[in-house]
Design an enzyme around this catalytic site. Structure first.
Site, short mmCIF file in Angstrom:
data_model
loop_
_atom_site.label_atom_id
_atom_site.label_comp_id
_atom_site.label_asym_id
_atom_site.label_seq_id
_atom_site.Cartn_x
_atom_site.Cartn_y
_atom_site.Cartn_z
N PHE A 12 42.60 11.02 -1.45
CA PHE A 12 41.41 10.48 -2.12
C PHE A 12 40.11 10.86 -1.39
N TYR A 79 41.56 13.41 8.37
CA TYR A 79 41.69 12.32 7.39
C TYR A 79 43.14 11.91 7.18
N THR A 98 52.92 9.26 11.37
CA THR A 98 51.77 10.08 10.95
C THR A 98 50.49 9.65 11.68
N THR A 122 38.95 3.51 10.27
CA THR A 122 38.68 2.40 9.36
C THR A 122 38.05 1.21 10.09
N ASP A 123 37.32 0.39 9.34
CA ASP A 123 36.76 -0.84 9.92
C ASP A 123 37.87 -1.85 10.24
N GLU A 124 39.07 -1.63 9.68
CA GLU A 124 40.14 -2.61 9.87
C GLU A 124 40.63 -2.68 11.31
N TYR A 158 49.43 -0.98 9.42
CA TYR A 158 48.49 0.12 9.12
C TYR A 158 47.33 0.12 10.10
N SER A 159 46.62 -1.02 10.18
CA SER A 159 45.40 -1.02 10.99
C SER A 159 45.69 -0.89 12.48
N LYS A 162 46.10 2.78 13.12
CA LYS A 162 44.78 3.44 13.13
C LYS A 162 44.05 3.11 14.44
N ILE A 199 41.09 -1.45 -6.75
CA ILE A 199 40.25 -1.16 -7.92
C ILE A 199 40.97 -0.29 -8.95
N LYS A 213 46.10 -8.14 -11.28
CA LYS A 213 46.72 -9.00 -10.26
C LYS A 213 45.75 -9.23 -9.11
N ASP A 280 49.92 -13.90 -2.09
CA ASP A 280 48.93 -13.28 -1.19
C ASP A 280 49.61 -12.27 -0.26
P1 NAD Z 1 45.19 8.70 0.91
O1 NAD Z 1 46.44 7.91 1.13
O2 NAD Z 1 44.60 8.77 -0.44
O3 NAD Z 1 45.41 10.21 1.40
C1 NAD Z 1 46.10 10.53 2.58
C2 NAD Z 1 46.38 12.03 2.58
O4 NAD Z 1 47.02 12.36 3.81
C3 NAD Z 1 47.31 12.47 1.44
O5 NAD Z 1 46.82 13.64 0.84
C4 NAD Z 1 48.62 12.72 2.16
O6 NAD Z 1 49.42 13.70 1.50
C5 NAD Z 1 48.16 13.18 3.51
N1 NAD Z 1 49.16 12.96 4.56
C6 NAD Z 1 49.85 11.82 4.82
N2 NAD Z 1 50.69 12.01 5.85
C7 NAD Z 1 50.52 13.30 6.25
C8 NAD Z 1 51.10 14.08 7.28
N3 NAD Z 1 52.05 13.59 8.11
N4 NAD Z 1 50.69 15.37 7.43
C9 NAD Z 1 49.75 15.87 6.59
N5 NAD Z 1 49.18 15.19 5.60
C10 NAD Z 1 49.56 13.91 5.43
O7 NAD Z 1 44.16 8.12 1.98
P2 NAD Z 1 42.58 7.89 1.85
O8 NAD Z 1 42.34 6.57 1.24
O9 NAD Z 1 41.97 9.11 1.28
O10 NAD Z 1 42.20 7.79 3.41
C11 NAD Z 1 41.92 8.95 4.16
C12 NAD Z 1 41.55 8.57 5.58
O11 NAD Z 1 40.41 7.71 5.56
C13 NAD Z 1 42.65 7.78 6.31
O12 NAD Z 1 42.65 8.21 7.65
C14 NAD Z 1 42.21 6.34 6.21
O13 NAD Z 1 42.68 5.58 7.29
C15 NAD Z 1 40.70 6.50 6.26
N6 NAD Z 1 39.92 5.43 5.60
C16 NAD Z 1 40.21 5.07 4.33
C17 NAD Z 1 39.42 4.11 3.70
C18 NAD Z 1 39.68 3.69 2.26
O14 NAD Z 1 39.01 2.81 1.75
N7 NAD Z 1 40.62 4.30 1.54
C19 NAD Z 1 38.36 3.52 4.40
C20 NAD Z 1 38.12 3.90 5.71
C21 NAD Z 1 38.89 4.88 6.31
O1 DAU Z 2 38.54 -1.31 5.00
C1 DAU Z 2 39.02 -0.01 4.90
C2 DAU Z 2 40.42 0.02 4.34
O2 DAU Z 2 40.30 -0.27 2.95
C3 DAU Z 2 41.13 1.34 4.56
O3 DAU Z 2 41.32 1.54 5.93
C4 DAU Z 2 42.47 1.38 3.83
O4 DAU Z 2 43.04 2.67 3.94
C5 DAU Z 2 42.25 1.05 2.37
O5 DAU Z 2 43.49 0.99 1.70
C6 DAU Z 2 41.51 -0.27 2.23
O6 DAU Z 2 42.35 -1.36 2.67
P1 DAU Z 2 42.45 -2.74 1.86
O7 DAU Z 2 43.74 -3.35 2.21
O8 DAU Z 2 41.20 -3.52 2.01
O9 DAU Z 2 42.47 -2.13 0.34
P2 DAU Z 2 43.32 -2.50 -0.96
O10 DAU Z 2 42.75 -1.67 -2.05
O11 DAU Z 2 44.76 -2.45 -0.73
O12 DAU Z 2 42.91 -4.03 -1.22
C7 DAU Z 2 41.55 -4.43 -1.35
C8 DAU Z 2 41.53 -5.94 -1.47
O13 DAU Z 2 42.09 -6.32 -2.73
C9 DAU Z 2 42.36 -6.66 -0.41
O14 DAU Z 2 41.70 -7.86 -0.05
C10 DAU Z 2 43.68 -6.97 -1.13
C11 DAU Z 2 43.23 -7.18 -2.57
N1 DAU Z 2 44.20 -6.80 -3.63
C12 DAU Z 2 44.81 -5.59 -3.55
C13 DAU Z 2 45.68 -5.18 -4.55
C14 DAU Z 2 46.39 -3.84 -4.47
C15 DAU Z 2 44.39 -7.66 -4.72
O15 DAU Z 2 43.81 -8.75 -4.81
N2 DAU Z 2 45.24 -7.23 -5.73
C16 DAU Z 2 45.88 -6.04 -5.68
O16 DAU Z 2 46.64 -5.71 -6.64
#
Ligand code: NAD
Ligand code: DAU
Length: 342
Positions: A12, A79, A98, A122-124, A158-159, A162, A199, A213, A280
């Site tokens: 993403f 990433y 990973t 991540t902020d987590e 996860y966090s 990270k 979302i 949900k 939850d």
């Molecule tokens: P995502 O899950 O959408 O994408 C992860 C990508 O990494 C995928 O394309 C997957 O194929 C690849 N991948 C996974 N394991 C791998 C491996 N062993 N070798 C090579 N490629 C591999 O994740 P995202 O939401 O795009 O997040 C990307 C980065 O940003 C992550 O490091 C995440 O911690 C960080 N981040 C995400 C968010 C968020 O809101 N999604 C916020 C802050 C930071």
């Molecule tokens: O803060 C950054 C992080 O944000 C990234 O490091 C992670 O990679 C990313 O997945 C995201 O983590 P969250 O756990 O905050 O995101 P998620 O989309 O899973 O959930 C967002 C919020 O919504 C969380 O409080 C849980 C809630 N939730 C989630 C799902 C999937 C629901 O209420 N219903 C749901 O179905």
């Protein structure tokens, strides 16, 4: 900065960064290194000219492959990760592999060839904050948002992985002089986000006739930023950031989950209460909030996509018009959630 490797560039946020670089910096060639796990998708990279970018399908834990790519690069932007909290609660093992071993493998290659490294995190890693309603100054006082001085206190597998990877980077900077920076960003939203995430899950639920949900009471707060703004911030840090520094990325987008879900329902023409509360998340972090003053003042970065309602409307439009991108996976994602009552 002519040749960069973007790990996880088919996911993403990584794919958004690849498009950002190709569209804005014509002198840069991007090599995407991505394992194409369930979260990676070649479709996310469609439209990139062959003379500007290529995809190498492979694992960041594969040291010989990483070595062969890094020796020829000017920078690595990392990433790739297992990114979903709920999955980490079911099976932490790919997260350890990973997020920790993969990062270690990249760091060693960058150290060997003295290659500039940027670590996307991540902020987590900072754990969570109390809800504003439970704070005397309603969250406006000093120390009530995350800064780069907030102690690490991660909650989930996860966090914590990270956080472990961030600490490896800090150690490689201090012990080996690695030229590295770290960014910790808040919750991203926008097109191409996997439908397991909050979302897109709710948008595609509504489009599929499934009731949205909400975990628990929905009071949990996330600090939303459009993924385009995350990409511009990472580019600013990669090109102008001070070595060894950590920059927090956020766009002052705090919203509680219930409000976000109600807004999605309203924008999709549904009654505001057309959702169900489900079990939850164990250990569910309460609130995230980013203080991005350092990034804004030092590097002159400002977010451009700050109207959350408009950004959400565009995101809904994208999922509505791109059903082929997510439809095949929808049933399996929901079946997996159903197993844990969510
Ligand atoms: P995502 O899950 O959408 O994408 C992860 C990508 O990494 C995928 O394309 C997957 O194929 C690849 N991948 C996974 N394991 C791998 C491996 N062993 N070798 C090579 N490629 C591999 O994740 P995202 O939401 O795009 O997040 C990307 C980065 O940003 C992550 O490091 C995440 O911690 C960080 N981040 C995400 C968010 C968020 O809101 N999604 C916020 C802050 C930071
Ligand atoms: O803060 C950054 C992080 O944000 C990234 O490091 C992670 O990679 C990313 O997945 C995201 O983590 P969250 O756990 O905050 O995101 P998620 O989309 O899973 O959930 C967002 C919020 O919504 C969380 O409080 C849980 C809630 N939730 C989630 C799902 C999937 C629901 O209420 N219903 C749901 O179905």
């Amino acid at each position: 900065m002519k040749k960069i490797i973007v790990t996880g560039g088919a996911g993403f946020i990584g794919s958004n960064f690849v498009h950002y670089v190709v569209n804005n910096h014509p002198d840069v060639f991007v090599t995407v290194l991505d394992k194409l796990t369930y979260a990676g998708n070649k479709e996310n990279l469609v439209g990139l000219p062959e003379d500007r970018a290529k995809l190498v399908v492979g694992d960041i834990c594969d040291a010989p492959l990483v070595d062969s790519l890094v020796q020829d690069a000017d920078a690595v932007v990392h990433y790739a990760a297992e990114s979903h909290n709920d999955n980490s609660l079911k099976d932490p093992s790919p997260f350890v592999q990973t997020n920790i071993v993969g990062t270690y493998t990249l760091l060693e290659a960058c150290r060997k060839y003295d290659v500039r490294y940027h670590h996307v995190s991540t902020d987590e890693v900072y754990g969570d904050l109390p809800l504003r309603e439970d704070l005397p100054g309603h969250g406006e006082g000093p120390g009530e948002k995350f800064t780069d001085h907030t102690p690490y206190n991660p909650s989930s597998p996860y966090s914590s992985t990270k956080a472990g990877s961030d600490l490896l980077v800090r150690a490689w900077v201090r012990s080996f002089g690695l030229r590295a920076t770290i960014s910790n960003c808040s919750n991203n939203y926008g097109p191409y986000q996997h439908i397991e995430k909050f979302i897109p899950r709710q948008i595609t639920n509504i489009l599929s006739g499934i009731t949205p949900k909400l975990y628990g009471n929905g009071k949990n707060v996330r600090d939303w930023i459009h993924t385009n703004d995350h990409s511009s911030a990472v580019w600013a840090i990669l090109t102008k950031g001070r070595m060894g520094e950590t920059y927090l990325i956020g766009a002052d987008g705090e919203q509680d989950n219930k409000h976000v879900l109600e807004l999605i329902l309203e924008l999709m023409g549904q009654p505001k209460d057309a959702y169900e509360q489900v079990k939850d998340r164990p250990g569910h972090d309460l609130r995230y909030a980013i203080d991005s003053t350092k990034l804004r003042e030092e590097l002159g970065w400002t977010p451009q996509f700050t109207n959350f309602r408009d950004g959400l409307a565009d995101t809904i439009k994208w999922y509505t018009e791109n059903e082929a991108w997510w439809q095949a996976e929808k049933a399996a994602v929901e079946a997996n959630y159903a197993k844990s009552g969510q």
